[in-house]
Design a protein around this motif. Structure first.
Motif, PDB file in Angstrom:
ATOM      1  N   UNK A  87      10.482  12.503  -9.780  1.00 23.07           N
ATOM      2  CA  UNK A  87       9.239  13.113  -9.316  1.00 23.07           C
ATOM      3  C   UNK A  87       9.161  13.268  -7.807  1.00 23.07           C
ATOM      4  N   UNK A  88      10.094  12.672  -7.070  1.00 20.79           N
ATOM      5  CA  UNK A  88      10.048  12.741  -5.607  1.00 20.79           C
ATOM      6  C   UNK A  88      11.259  13.484  -5.069  1.00 20.79           C
ATOM      7  N   UNK A 114       2.066   8.556  -4.381  1.00 20.27           N
ATOM      8  CA  UNK A 114       2.680   7.704  -5.397  1.00 20.27           C
ATOM      9  C   UNK A 114       2.075   7.947  -6.779  1.00 20.27           C
ATOM     10  N   UNK A 115       2.926   7.852  -7.804  1.00 18.53           N
ATOM     11  CA  UNK A 115       2.458   7.838  -9.188  1.00 18.53           C
ATOM     12  C   UNK A 115       2.616   6.403  -9.685  1.00 18.53           C
ATOM     13  N   UNK A 116       1.487   5.771 -10.006  1.00 18.09           N
ATOM     14  CA  UNK A 116       1.555   4.365 -10.394  1.00 18.09           C
ATOM     15  C   UNK A 116       1.843   4.225 -11.889  1.00 18.09           C
ATOM     16  N   UNK A 129      -2.096   8.791  -0.340  1.00 20.71           N
ATOM     17  CA  UNK A 129      -2.370   7.546   0.395  1.00 20.71           C
ATOM     18  C   UNK A 129      -1.685   7.609   1.757  1.00 20.71           C
ATOM     19  N   UNK A 130      -1.883   6.562   2.542  1.00 20.43           N
ATOM     20  CA  UNK A 130      -1.297   6.506   3.885  1.00 20.43           C
ATOM     21  C   UNK A 130       0.187   6.848   3.846  1.00 20.43           C
ATOM     22  N   UNK A 131       0.635   7.636   4.805  1.00 19.28           N
ATOM     23  CA  UNK A 131       2.002   8.130   4.796  1.00 19.28           C
ATOM     24  C   UNK A 131       3.021   7.093   5.215  1.00 19.28           C
TER      25      UNK A 131
END
Lengths: 282, 245
Positions: free
Chosen positions: B99-100, B181-183, B191-193
């Motif tokens: 996914x990234x 992020x995917x939790x 979220x924060x980079x």
């Protein structure tokens, strides 16, 4: 270094979600009001509960909407500095659109006012002006381009302090699948232009704060509205004011309304619009 | 009605336009340099909030520098010869089964073909599932008061129009330097980079491509660290006759 980031906790997904949701109750000088009945600036005499569209368009901003046949569309210039550049299309067939040449030629009148139709190139009335307390409008100069805006203000960047009218129309049009070829000359409200005897175009500017214009949709319309300085605005700075938009349901111009037979030309335009609408089952 | 003063080139103008915020004074800026060898054929700064585009010929490499750190570079890429072929998030993700985006990721088109390859990357992971912000979606995420704010979709549409493209040509995009992020339970969000001033990504064109970028104007979430900074775009061309930068 202090930063706005210090005010936000966004180091996890749930914290970021809470941070985003906490912003929801804020307001802005420039925003849509949803539902429309929640508008804090409903014009006097307008039924709040009937509103179908209400917003304040930012300086340099734009808006767009498809409105039903018969809808009343009211534009307010609260500060006297707004300039509402408008293009209307037949929402059912956007190839049919405002034709400024026909709009002034066929009524034998260059200056917009009550009873003036906004005509398409297909011989139909798209809209009619039903109220006007400004009397300062323009059918000659269209809107500003990146070229003219850069020459005047130094920049026409879409994110910057002086966006052009055409670039704003392009964004509004894009939201409806239309492109630059779909942008005909526009009309503008609240900043007047006068044609002198020698043909010179004189900028009359505003009639002052607190004026409004009202139109009625003679067909279902796609309406694009851009709020940027008039191309002939002599100011060195980009000081256009906010523009208010309110709309509510009503009737198009039909037999029995004195406007229906106000002139032979406009009468035939209404007959054409009604003929089209009835065949479409509207 | 708020009036602000802006300097554009040698011109100072006052405006009533509610222009978005740029970075605060004292922000660390690191322009870095190319993350590929070869001759520099283009080197441009993208101002905070602004759109940008360029054509690359096959074999050239685009280095994107996150000059101020954690500044999302919203990114679309098209086959320059036939823009019906354009970046496809699902093809890219399904092909690599992840996914990234990271070094070695191939940016694939809607026809499954390689448009560009990530040949260098200084961030743990890059995003292509978070999409672009828009003035309209801002109203869903943050409230109706944000609708007048400039967004990436405005930038994409404005820049696309310069190439004869429109709304139908905008697809799910890449957000270089953004962290989504995917939790484990499927929760996801911005979220924060994980980036920093001067961090870079390098993309080699596998065919002639048109790249459209929005230097994200978002000030309602951490995708730009609430501090919109410039990007630096450097295109290099191989000098040894090979395709390898």
């Amino acid at each position: 270094m202090t930063s706005i980031a210090d005010d936000h906790q966004t180091d996890s997904v749930l914290a970021a979600r809470a941070d985003a949701r906490a912003q929801a109750e804020r307001t802005s000088e420039y925003m849509p009001y949803r539902p429309a009945s929640s508008s804090p600036v409903v014009p006097q005499g307008v039924d709040r509960d009937a509103l179908v569209w209400a917003e304040t368009v930012a300086p340099g901003g734009y808006t767009h909407r498809i409105i039903a046949r018969g809808t009343r569309l009211r534009l307010d210039d609260p500060t006297g500095n707004a300039c509402a550049h408008v293009i209307v299309y037949n929402a059912l067939e956007t190839n049919e659109r405002l034709n400024v040449a026909d709009t002034i030629k066929i009524p034998w009148q260059a200056y917009l006012g009550v009873g003036h139709p906004l005509l398409s190139g297909d011989g139909r009335a798209l809209a009619t002006i039903t109220a006007d307390t400004s009397g300062r409008h323009d059918t000659f100069c269209g809107t500003s381009t990146d070229e003219s805006t850069t020459a005047k203000y130094g920049s026409a960047a879409p994110e910057g302090p002086s966006p052009s009218g055409r670039s704003r129309f392009l964004l509004a049009a894009a939201k409806h699948g239309l492109t630059g070829r779909d942008l005909p000359p526009s009309v503008s409200f609240f900043q007047g232009v006068h044609v002198e005897a020698d043909g010179g175009l004189s900028f009359l500017g505003s009639a002052g704060e607190g004026t409004h214009v009202e139109l009625v949709a003679e067909l279902p319309l796609l309406v694009l509205i851009v709020n940027v300085p008039h191309p002939l605005d002599p100011a060195d700075d980009y000081l256009v004011g906010p523009l208010r938009v309110h709309a509510w349901p009503g009737e198009p111009t039909l037999p029995g309304n004195p406007q229906f037979t106000a002139t032979p030309e406009v009468n035939r335009a209404y007959l054409n619009s009604i003929d089209y609408a009835e065949a479409r089952g509207l | 009605m708020t009036i602000t003063t802006h300097t554009v080139g040698d011109r100072v103008i006052e405006t009533t336009v509610p222009v978005g915020a740029h970075y605060v004074e004292g922000t660390t800026l690191d322009p870095s340099g190319p993350l590929a060898t070869g001759a520099i054929v283009l080197d441009e700064a993208v101002a905070p909030l602004a759109p940008w585009s360029a054509r690359l010929t096959a074999g050239q490499t685009l280095t994107i520098v996150d000059v101020g750190g954690n500044q999302s570079a919203d990114f679309l890429v098209y086959n320059a010869q036939d823009t019906d072929e354009r970046y496809s998030t699902p093809d890219t993700l399904a092909w690599q089964k992840n996914a990234y985006l990271r070094e070695g990721s191939i940016l694939r088109s809607n026809l499954g073909r390689p448009l560009m390859t990530v040949t260098g990357n200084e961030i743990d992971r890059q995003d292509t599932i978070g999409g672009a912000c828009s003035k309209e979606s801002n109203t869903l995420r943050y409230g109706f008061h944000t609708e007048h704010q400039h967004g990436c979709r405005e930038n994409f549409l404005a820049e696309a129009a310069r190439h004869g493209l429109g709304a139908r040509d905008l697809v799910s995009n890449i957000n270089w330097f953004m962290n989504v992020p995917v939790e484990a339970d499927g929760t996801l969000g911005i979220v924060d980079g994980m980036s920093a001033p001067g961090k870079r990504v390098a993309l080699r064109a596998e065919m002639d491509v048109l790249v459209i970028v929005s230097n994200c104007p978002q000030m309602n979430n951490p995708c730009n660290d609430f501090n919109c900074t410039p990007l630096r775009m450097i295109v290099t061309a191989p000098t040894d006759g090979s395709d390898h930068a």
